[in-house]
Design a protein around this motif. Sequence first.
Motif, PDB file in Angstrom:
ATOM      1  N   THR A  81      -3.993   6.238  -0.257  1.00 37.54           N
ATOM      2  CA  THR A  81      -2.799   6.541  -1.048  1.00 37.54           C
ATOM      3  C   THR A  81      -2.858   5.813  -2.384  1.00 37.54           C
ATOM      4  O   THR A  81      -3.712   4.942  -2.608  1.00 37.54           O
ATOM      5  N   ARG A  82      -1.938   6.178  -3.260  1.00 38.91           N
ATOM      6  CA  ARG A  82      -1.912   5.526  -4.574  1.00 38.91           C
ATOM      7  C   ARG A  82      -1.608   4.045  -4.442  1.00 38.91           C
ATOM      8  O   ARG A  82      -2.149   3.218  -5.181  1.00 38.91           O
ATOM      9  N   GLU A  83      -0.747   3.680  -3.506  1.00 41.72           N
ATOM     10  CA  GLU A  83      -0.434   2.267  -3.292  1.00 41.72           C
ATOM     11  C   GLU A  83      -1.653   1.519  -2.789  1.00 41.72           C
ATOM     12  O   GLU A  83      -1.915   0.388  -3.208  1.00 41.72           O
ATOM     13  N   GLU A  84      -2.424   2.134  -1.908  1.00 42.15           N
ATOM     14  CA  GLU A  84      -3.642   1.490  -1.413  1.00 42.15           C
ATOM     15  C   GLU A  84      -4.680   1.345  -2.517  1.00 42.15           C
ATOM     16  O   GLU A  84      -5.429   0.370  -2.546  1.00 42.15           O
ATOM     17  N   GLN A 116      -4.062   0.637  -5.547  1.00 40.18           N
ATOM     18  CA  GLN A 116      -3.637  -0.426  -6.445  1.00 40.18           C
ATOM     19  C   GLN A 116      -3.912  -1.813  -5.888  1.00 40.18           C
ATOM     20  O   GLN A 116      -3.792  -2.804  -6.614  1.00 40.18           O
ATOM     21  N   GLU A 117      -4.271  -1.913  -4.614  1.00 45.24           N
ATOM     22  CA  GLU A 117      -4.513  -3.225  -4.016  1.00 45.24           C
ATOM     23  C   GLU A 117      -5.734  -3.874  -4.653  1.00 45.24           C
ATOM     24  O   GLU A 117      -6.705  -3.204  -4.987  1.00 45.24           O
ATOM     25  N   SER A 160     -10.167  -3.935   0.334  1.00 49.24           N
ATOM     26  CA  SER A 160      -9.355  -2.725   0.264  1.00 49.24           C
ATOM     27  C   SER A 160      -9.906  -1.729  -0.748  1.00 49.24           C
ATOM     28  O   SER A 160      -9.575  -0.543  -0.694  1.00 49.24           O
ATOM     29  N   ARG A 161     -10.728  -2.207  -1.652  1.00 52.83           N
ATOM     30  CA  ARG A 161     -11.275  -1.334  -2.682  1.00 52.83           C
ATOM     31  C   ARG A 161     -12.680  -0.843  -2.359  1.00 52.83           C
ATOM     32  O   ARG A 161     -13.089   0.218  -2.835  1.00 52.83           O
ATOM     33  N   THR A 193     -13.149   1.863  -5.163  1.00 48.67           N
ATOM     34  CA  THR A 193     -12.046   1.951  -6.119  1.00 48.67           C
ATOM     35  C   THR A 193     -12.224   0.891  -7.197  1.00 48.67           C
ATOM     36  O   THR A 193     -12.591  -0.245  -6.901  1.00 48.67           O
ATOM     37  N   THR A 244      -6.218   2.570 -15.095  1.00 49.85           N
ATOM     38  CA  THR A 244      -5.795   3.331 -13.929  1.00 49.85           C
ATOM     39  C   THR A 244      -6.839   3.174 -12.830  1.00 49.85           C
ATOM     40  O   THR A 244      -8.046   3.123 -13.097  1.00 49.85           O
ATOM     41  N   TYR A 263      -5.186   9.341 -11.172  1.00 49.96           N
ATOM     42  CA  TYR A 263      -3.849   9.681 -11.666  1.00 49.96           C
ATOM     43  C   TYR A 263      -3.794   9.599 -13.194  1.00 49.96           C
ATOM     44  O   TYR A 263      -2.713   9.522 -13.774  1.00 49.96           O
TER      45      TYR A 263
END
Length: 327
Positions: A53-56, A58-59, A64-65, A76, A91, A107
């Motif tokens: 998700t977008r929230e994930e 951003q971590e 997490s990336r 990510t 972004t 995004y």
Amino acid sequence: MLTAYSIEDGRMVAIDPDSIGADAPPALWMDLLNPTSQEEAHVEAALRLEIPTREEMQEIEVSSRLYREENALFMTAPFLYGVDTGEVASTAITFVLTKDTLLTVRYATPKAFGVFVARTARSAAQVGTADAVALGLIEQVVDRLADILERVGADMDRTSQAAFKAAKSTQRASAKDAVLKDALIALGQVGELTARASETLVGLQRIMSFLAAEGDAVIRKENRSRVKTIARDLRSLSEHGTFLNDKATFLLDAVLGIINIEQTAIIKTFSVVSVALMPPTLIASVYGMNFEFMPELKWGLGYPLAIVVMIVSAVLPLLYFRRKGWL
């Protein structure tokens, strides 16, 4: 918006996203831009994996990336965009790389993405596989960052020349202040741009390190040398970005020092004038008192003599300051 690409007649072309499915041949590259829930579900069903998700995205934790799920690599990193429009920002973009398909989730649209699509639409000689598409896209981002850092260096050179030229000039204070103000704004923008570019470089370096360690299942043997080449380019650009950051900090300190000197000179002038006017003010104050018994008030030479004394008392401090080199 979901866009899918495949190779046809030696070129990368967009295909109908509805043709993608679990039982259909996989697309070479699927690009999700501001995806809807329906598009996410469609892609998840086609690739049999879960999209972050977008929230994930951003971590900030590395775990997490950068992680692996079965034979898919999830990577990510923050990407710089908006340089040409003047609205610089970063972004998070996720690369999901499998043996047959590259999925990007984003995004915003960094310019490198559009350039890469246009270039591969003319010739797809080096992007015939999913890992080649991923590496080609990263190479395009690296090229874009190199151009940005080169432009930043040129902007800093122009800004420093204008600031130091204004510092040495004898032009009006208002014109000099305008030049120094523009220099401060330009250096502030340069600092933000180099910081975001460095953030992108660090994120890409982590991706390349992750690919070097975990990419055996998805990176073909003929493309592994490109991973090392990109990693070297990223290190050199990161070092150059650090140099530009240090240079911007130095120039910012120099411009602030010039402004401080200009302000000190103005304050010194006011201080000298104030000190020079104190004795005449004292004399004028004494003879402005309204006591009845003041013999000098009836003296014929009192007024011109008071004027002369006030002038002399003002000139003497100025001569003293000049002798001391304060003027």
